[in-house]
Design an enzyme around this catalytic site. Structure first.
Site, PDB file in Angstrom:
ATOM      1  N   TYR A  91      -1.530 -18.779 -26.816  1.00  0.00           N
ATOM      2  CA  TYR A  91      -2.549 -19.034 -27.849  1.00  0.00           C
ATOM      3  C   TYR A  91      -2.289 -18.167 -29.091  1.00  0.00           C
ATOM      4  O   TYR A  91      -2.333 -18.656 -30.231  1.00  0.00           O
ATOM      5  CB  TYR A  91      -3.901 -18.716 -27.209  1.00  0.00           C
ATOM      6  CG  TYR A  91      -5.123 -18.918 -28.035  1.00  0.00           C
ATOM      7  CD1 TYR A  91      -5.598 -20.200 -28.321  1.00  0.00           C
ATOM      8  CD2 TYR A  91      -5.857 -17.823 -28.496  1.00  0.00           C
ATOM      9  CE1 TYR A  91      -6.770 -20.371 -29.047  1.00  0.00           C
ATOM     10  CE2 TYR A  91      -7.026 -17.996 -29.214  1.00  0.00           C
ATOM     11  CZ  TYR A  91      -7.470 -19.264 -29.495  1.00  0.00           C
ATOM     12  OH  TYR A  91      -8.627 -19.432 -30.214  1.00  0.00           O
ATOM     13  N   LYS A 130      -1.569 -19.379 -32.864  1.00  0.00           N
ATOM     14  CA  LYS A 130      -2.561 -19.044 -33.902  1.00  0.00           C
ATOM     15  C   LYS A 130      -1.938 -18.278 -35.064  1.00  0.00           C
ATOM     16  O   LYS A 130      -2.344 -18.460 -36.214  1.00  0.00           O
ATOM     17  CB  LYS A 130      -3.713 -18.251 -33.278  1.00  0.00           C
ATOM     18  CG  LYS A 130      -4.636 -19.100 -32.393  1.00  0.00           C
ATOM     19  CD  LYS A 130      -5.159 -20.325 -33.131  1.00  0.00           C
ATOM     20  CE  LYS A 130      -6.454 -20.856 -32.574  1.00  0.00           C
ATOM     21  NZ  LYS A 130      -6.828 -22.130 -33.230  1.00  0.00           N
TER      22      LYS A 130
END
Ligand code: NAD
Length: 305
Positions: free
Chosen positions: A166, A170
């Site tokens: 993640y 991001k």
């Protein structure tokens, strides 16, 4: 302060069937925008899907007197993304605002994380932002107007246990933004990132109930409206949560010129370590070229002795 309005503007919000995306879509509609509500209706790990969530938000917007259409495609699906863009163009003839917000989690410590967990999260967050942005880009260029928001995370900016997949996706979004802010400038395309904290199904159980009460997703959305308004900044990372807002930036220290040739040894670098890492001299660069200029500034200073 003048009212922030989006009358006559067309907005697409991905992952807008719930959580933060729903709040962004509703607020855009309240302020006059026509909205494409995209949501695959997936569970939090990315499985399953139906357009019911997007349909529900469209009904909410219509109940407010606004105009919206639902799109149940995955942001990772090329044909689905094309349909989302085509539907907006066929119905309203333009795309002014795109908020790339759809997301999933596959949290695991790195030892336990499979390549599939990595691929899927990177696909949804990073490729799932690239695809709609790429599909809308030339339309925005032609219009000489575009406002884009990507949704980053404190995990990408700073790190968090169990979220290597993640976090990489991001921060990748910030990397994309940093170049598109430059490429979009001459066509009045502005792109920013929001770094939210909100009580949604993504954060369920992660914090005590008392804290979650302060973190309504509605408390993030007013910041996002400022990132898509006509006078929006560009290339900014806006942190937003609980009604508090701040700006995040990648910074670099002033640094030091160590030497070249025989003078440049590992020990010589170690000798200057305090100066190289002196946080009191930190600055932010607005483009990669400024980073290069800093190196040549240090070299020139070094040459002067
Ligand atoms: P959420 O789970 O409520 O919302 C995400 C939405 O995206 C869901 O409605 C889901 O169905 C949809 N979605 C998932 N995969 C999709 C796909 N492939 N195509 C289209 N839609 C898809 O969570 P949220 O907290 O509202 O998250 C919104 C965004 O904010 C995400 O990008 C998330 O990573 C980011 N974020 C949230 C927080 C937080 O504190 N909640 C913090 C940092 C970043």
């Amino acid at each position: 302060m003048a009212d922030i309005r989006f009358d006559g503007k067309v907005a697409i919000v991905t992952g807008a069937g719930g959580g933060l995306g729903r709040c962004h879509a509703l607020e855009l509609a309240r302020r006059g925008a026509k909205v494409v509500v995209n949501d695959l209706g997936a569970s939090m790990d990315g499985s399953g899907g139906s357009s019911a969530a997007a349909d529900e938000v469209v009904k909410e917007i219509e109940a407010l007197g606004g105009e919206a259409i639902a799109n149940g495609s995955s942001v990772t699906d090329d044909a689905g993304v094309k349909k989302m863009i085509d539907d907006a163009m066929n119905k309203w003839g333009r795309i002014d605002i795109l908020i790339a917000n759809a997301g999933i989690l596959r949290d695991k410590s790195f030892s336990k994380m499979t390549m599939e967990d990595i691929q899927l999260v990177v696909d949804v967050h990073l490729m799932g932002s690239f695809k709609p942005i790429k599909a809308a880009w030339d339309i925005m260029k032609e219009q000489n107007f575009g406002r884009i928001v990507v949704t980053t995370s404190s995990t990408g900016l700073y790190g968090n246990f169990g979220q290597a997949n993640y976090g990489a996706a991001k921060l990748g979004l910030v990397g994309m933004m940093n170049t598109l802010k430059i490429e979009g400038a001459k066509n009045n395309i502005k792109i920013n990132a929001v770094c939210p904290v909100a009580a949604t199904r993504m954060t369920e159980g992660l914090m005590p109930e008392e804290v979650l009460k302060q973190l309504k997703p509605e408390y993030v959305t007013p910041g996002v409206m400022n990132l898509v308004k006509d006078e929006a900044p560009t290339g900014m990372v806006l942190s937003a949560g609980a009604g508090a807002f701040s700006m995040a930036e990648i910074v670099e220290t002033n640094g030091a010129f160590v030497g070249q040739g025989d003078a440049l040894t590992a020990e010589a670098v170690a000798d200057k370590w305090d100066q190289i890492t002196d946080k009191s001299t930190q600055t932010h660069f607005n483009a990669g070229g400024e980073h290069g200029q800093n190196i040549f500034r240090l070299l020139a200073e070094g040459a002067k002795g």
